[in-house]
Structure formats: C-alpha cells, structure tokens
Motif scaffolding. Structure first.
Motif, PDB file in Angstrom:
ATOM      1  N   MET A   1       0.798  -1.301  -0.030  1.00 48.92           N
ATOM      2  CA  MET A   1      -0.073  -0.169  -0.017  1.00 48.92           C
ATOM      3  C   MET A   1       0.727   1.138   0.146  1.00 48.92           C
ATOM      4  SD  MET A   1      -3.456   1.170   0.649  1.00 48.92           S
ATOM      5  CE  MET A   1      -4.140  -0.445   0.833  1.00 48.92           C
ATOM      6  N   SER A   2       0.547   2.247  -0.663  1.00 51.44           N
ATOM      7  CA  SER A   2       1.280   3.402  -0.736  1.00 51.44           C
ATOM      8  C   SER A   2       1.426   4.244   0.610  1.00 51.44           C
ATOM      9  CB  SER A   2       0.738   4.387  -1.820  1.00 51.44           C
ATOM     10  OG  SER A   2      -0.699   4.972  -1.479  1.00 51.44           O
ATOM     11  N   LYS A   3       2.440   4.996   0.904  1.00 50.76           N
ATOM     12  CA  LYS A   3       2.357   5.939   2.029  1.00 50.76           C
ATOM     13  C   LYS A   3       1.564   6.999   1.803  1.00 50.76           C
ATOM     14  CE  LYS A   3       5.424   3.399   4.300  1.00 50.76           C
ATOM     15  NZ  LYS A   3       4.946   2.782   5.563  1.00 50.76           N
ATOM     16  N   VAL A   4       0.879   7.413   3.369  1.00 52.18           N
ATOM     17  CA  VAL A   4       0.055   8.534   3.354  1.00 52.18           C
ATOM     18  C   VAL A   4       0.876   9.513   4.322  1.00 52.18           C
ATOM     19  CG1 VAL A   4      -1.896   7.387   2.633  1.00 52.18           C
ATOM     20  CG2 VAL A   4      -1.211   7.401   4.877  1.00 52.18           C
ATOM     21  N   TYR A   5       0.175  11.111   4.113  1.00 51.68           N
ATOM     22  CA  TYR A   5       0.606  12.040   5.445  1.00 51.68           C
ATOM     23  C   TYR A   5      -0.563  12.108   5.961  1.00 51.68           C
ATOM     24  CZ  TYR A   5       4.303  12.538   1.815  1.00 51.68           C
ATOM     25  OH  TYR A   5       5.551  12.379   1.162  1.00 51.68           O
ATOM     26  N   LEU A   6      -0.403  12.313   7.464  1.00 54.12           N
ATOM     27  CA  LEU A   6      -1.437  12.555   8.369  1.00 54.12           C
ATOM     28  C   LEU A   6      -1.318  14.109   8.735  1.00 54.12           C
ATOM     29  CD1 LEU A   6      -4.022  11.988  10.308  1.00 54.12           C
ATOM     30  CD2 LEU A   6      -2.091  11.048  11.798  1.00 54.12           C
ATOM     31  N   PHE A   7      -2.415  14.716   8.476  1.00 49.77           N
ATOM     32  CA  PHE A   7      -2.531  16.313   9.161  1.00 49.77           C
ATOM     33  C   PHE A   7      -3.403  16.239  10.291  1.00 49.77           C
ATOM     34  CE2 PHE A   7      -5.003  20.015   9.709  1.00 49.77           C
ATOM     35  CZ  PHE A   7      -3.693  21.082   9.577  1.00 49.77           C
ATOM     36  N   ILE A   8      -2.694  16.881  11.385  1.00 51.65           N
ATOM     37  CA  ILE A   8      -3.840  16.896  12.744  1.00 51.65           C
ATOM     38  C   ILE A   8      -3.576  18.385  13.091  1.00 51.65           C
ATOM     39  CG2 ILE A   8      -3.609  16.303  15.116  1.00 51.65           C
ATOM     40  CD1 ILE A   8      -1.873  13.725  14.281  1.00 51.65           C
ATOM     41  N   ASP A   9      -4.852  19.117  13.477  1.00 50.22           N
ATOM     42  CA  ASP A   9      -5.040  20.195  14.198  1.00 50.22           C
ATOM     43  C   ASP A   9      -6.061  19.939  15.104  1.00 50.22           C
ATOM     44  OD1 ASP A   9      -5.423  22.799  14.928  1.00 50.22           O
ATOM     45  OD2 ASP A   9      -5.484  23.526  13.016  1.00 50.22           O
ATOM     46  N   THR A  10      -5.560  19.884  16.347  1.00 54.74           N
ATOM     47  CA  THR A  10      -6.713  19.800  17.631  1.00 54.74           C
ATOM     48  C   THR A  10      -6.317  20.877  18.486  1.00 54.74           C
ATOM     49  OG1 THR A  10      -5.081  18.327  18.734  1.00 54.74           O
ATOM     50  CG2 THR A  10      -6.649  17.456  17.124  1.00 54.74           C
ATOM     51  N   SER A  11      -5.848  21.996  17.901  1.00 58.20           N
ATOM     52  CA  SER A  11      -5.495  23.117  18.730  1.00 58.20           C
ATOM     53  C   SER A  11      -6.674  24.058  19.087  1.00 58.20           C
ATOM     54  CB  SER A  11      -4.430  24.003  17.837  1.00 58.20           C
ATOM     55  OG  SER A  11      -5.076  24.797  16.819  1.00 58.20           O
ATOM     56  N   GLN A  12      -7.454  24.027  18.173  1.00 62.85           N
ATOM     57  CA  GLN A  12      -9.000  24.758  18.447  1.00 62.85           C
ATOM     58  C   GLN A  12     -10.319  23.717  18.691  1.00 62.85           C
ATOM     59  OE1 GLN A  12      -8.497  28.322  18.606  1.00 62.85           O
ATOM     60  NE2 GLN A  12      -6.434  27.668  18.277  1.00 62.85           N
ATOM     61  N   SER A  13     -10.933  24.128  19.447  1.00 61.86           N
ATOM     62  CA  SER A  13     -11.969  23.048  19.689  1.00 61.86           C
ATOM     63  C   SER A  13     -13.354  23.134  18.573  1.00 61.86           C
ATOM     64  CB  SER A  13     -12.859  23.271  21.061  1.00 61.86           C
ATOM     65  OG  SER A  13     -13.293  24.766  21.019  1.00 61.86           O
ATOM     66  N   THR A  14     -13.222  24.359  17.621  1.00 60.15           N
ATOM     67  CA  THR A  14     -14.194  24.182  16.807  1.00 60.15           C
ATOM     68  C   THR A  14     -13.639  24.754  15.286  1.00 60.15           C
ATOM     69  OG1 THR A  14     -14.533  26.766  17.438  1.00 60.15           O
ATOM     70  CG2 THR A  14     -15.866  25.063  18.295  1.00 60.15           C
TER      71      THR A  14
END
Length: 191
Positions: A1-14
């Motif tokens: 399976m090809s590699k993927v990138y994960l973007f995470i932004d949990t800095s704001q609640s909304t």
C-alpha cells in the motif's frame, strides 16, 4: 500500500481537523469535528474513521503534519501526544510542525486568536517569513499591532481556520528532529 501523510489540528475546539493526504499532497480524506472538552474521548475513534474512509491503516503513515499551538491546552496536548505516539510505534515516521498563527494566515498576514482573559495570541508573516514572532498580548494592544502591520492581510480570531489550502502550505511546516522533546507550543502557562 502507498504511503500517506496525516495532518492533525486539534489546537482549537471548533473544529478539529484530521486529513489524510497522498505523497503529492492530494487529499484522500478529511474529517472536521467539534468537541466540548472531551477531545481525548473523540480522537481515537475520529482517527479510525479517517483511516477507514480513505482505506488506509496507521502503518501507511510516512509523515505527520501537526499544528502544535498555541490554542486550547487540552487540544494542543492531545495533538502532540498523538504525533509522539505514532513516532514511538513507527520510528520511521517524520513529524513536521507549524504554529497556529502561521497556519491561520498561511504564512502571509497578521493572525490573532483569542487567548481568553482579555488577551490574544498574535503573529505576523510575509511570504512565509516571520515579521512578528508569536506573542501573547493584551486586547488593549491589538490595534497597535494591527497598525504596525497595516500592509498585511488580517486573519482575525472570528475567522475560523480555513483548511482548504494548497500543497505549498506544507512547505511552511518545519521538521521536528527531536520528537521525544516535542512540547505543545504554549504562549501562556496552563491554568
């Protein structure tokens, strides 16, 4: 399976934002969700839903792009903890970080975020270069900063993060070479 990138932004609640991208930064799946001081309960099921939606697994992640603050204390801690956990389980993953203000203005403008207690987090950038380092200011100082950088677009607190950005935005992230010591980017002490 090809590699993927994960973007995470949990800095704001909304809202909180999770994205899976292919190696050319094309979006495979996105999940925006709201929390009410219960992010820790939501993050694992939301990540599972994201990977399921994109038909990928955690093992497919090659890079993580993380907004590490400033923002909500719990949100920042959760995002950093997720990235560090991925790195511990999969040591070959690369972690890239950006602060909330640079992400909000996408490296071009003055961004400010409500820091509560009559204060704001503020920073200014032009063409990805920092003109004003992220700072905690009093609300009475806001207009002075906006006048100082009046030649730049303003991204006010009321403007919700725009997660529809080009792949060039990922060039603004900096690689974190010492993930063990990666800490949330706080501009004020936790309460």
């Amino acid at each position: 399976m090809s590699k993927v990138y994960l973007f995470i932004d949990t800095s704001q609640s909304t809202p909180c934002c999770l994205k899976l991208l292919d190696e050319n930064f094309n979006q495979l799946a996105e999940h925006l969700f709201l929390t009410q001081n219960n992010l820790i309960d939501y993050i694992n099921p939301e990540l599972n839903n994201l990977f399921e939606k994109a038909n990928h697994t955690f093992e497919d992640v090659a890079r993580i792009y993380l907004n590490y603050g400033p923002g909500t204390f719990t949100g920042i801690r959760v995002g950093v903890s997720v990235a560090k956990t991925f790195k511990m389980v999969h040591p070959n993953i690369s972690i890239f970080v950006i602060n909330s203000l640079k992400l909000k203005c996408q490296g071009n403008g003055v961004a400010y975020i409500d820091a509560k207690s009559h204060k704001y987090f503020l920073a200014a950038y032009q063409n990805g270069q920092e003109l004003q380092a992220p700072v905690l200011i009093l609300d009475s100082e806001l207009n002075d900063y906006l006048k100082k950088y009046s030649n730049l677009l303003v991204y006010p607190d009321e403007q919700i993060f725009n997660y529809e950005f080009s792949k060039d935005i990922y060039n603004l992230f900096e690689e974190c070479l010492d993930v063990v010591n990666l800490e949330p980017f706080y501009l004020k002490a936790p309460i």
